[in-house]
Design a protein around this motif. Structure first.
Motif: not given
Length: 215
Positions: A129-138
């Motif tokens: 969720v944190e990465l998604n919020y930061e627009k980091k699409d792993f």
């Protein structure tokens, strides 16, 4: 979709060929093998869970308390007519059902990992969720033990097409072989107990006497 948008696919459609009997129904502490990880997952921050089984599964391995409101609102059950063709087919049955709910990510859980901790599930969800919020699409975030990706794994929507290409008994590990591990995120854990799966009667006999209940 409300909440964090993470839908878990709980794979419970294996044939238990190495075990010789339906391993999910075998008792482990005060529960069954199959119920143990499902109950923990239902207590986690995962938004919703889809349980995938073979068509003939009676679901007698699931405790009746999981079918009561409000917990029943957090999961549903589907059958996979192609389950006998291998794990890839069960995964894809669950994935197609989940995709109709427009998830932000799909978590893969295995029905024969009865000791998986809720802390690992929640940490993976929070990180995703944190990465998604930061627009980091792993393409994926996976738990790791000794550098090897292991379920639970969260796949982003960009990985769904590749998951739908898997065949037979191919699972998520085969997908990792096609992608570069460094493209995803591996969160390392050190407790081997979390990742123990029960494949044979020897595994089962060795573990059941030392089990403490989750209750």
């Amino acid at each position: 979709m409300k909440g964090n948008g993470i839908i878990a696919i709980y794979l419970a459609a294996g044939r238990s060929m190495r075990m010789g009997v339906d391993k999910l129904s075998l008792p482990l502490g005060t529960h069954t093998i199959g119920n143990s990880a499902l109950e923990e997952a239902l207590k986690s921050s995962v938004h919703y869970i889809i349980v995938v089984t073979r068509t003939e599964d009676s679901l007698d391995w699931i405790d009746s308390n999981l079918s009561r409101i409000p917990i029943k609102n957090k999961w549903s059950h589907i059958t996979c007519s192609d389950a006998n063709k291998g794990q890839a087919h069960s995964l894809q049955c669950g994935l197609r059902a989940a995709m109709r709910m427009k998830p932000k990510g799909i978590m893969i859980l295995l029905g024969d990992q009865p000791f998986l901790s809720i802390e690992i599930i929640n940490e993976l969800v929070l990180k995703y969720v944190e990465l998604n919020y930061e627009k980091k699409d792993f393409p994926f975030i996976a738990a790791g033990f000794q550098g090897i990706p292991r379920p639970p794994i969260i796949f982003s929507p960009k990985s769904f097409p590749e998951l739908l290409k898997l065949k037979g008994d191919e699972g998520a590990r085969q997908l990792f072989q096609r992608q570069k591990l460094e493209d995803g995120l591996l969160i390392e854990y050190s407790n081997v107990r979390d990742f123990l799966d029960i494949d044979t009667m020897k595994d089962y006999e060795g573990l059941k006497g030392a089990v403490t209940s989750h209750d």
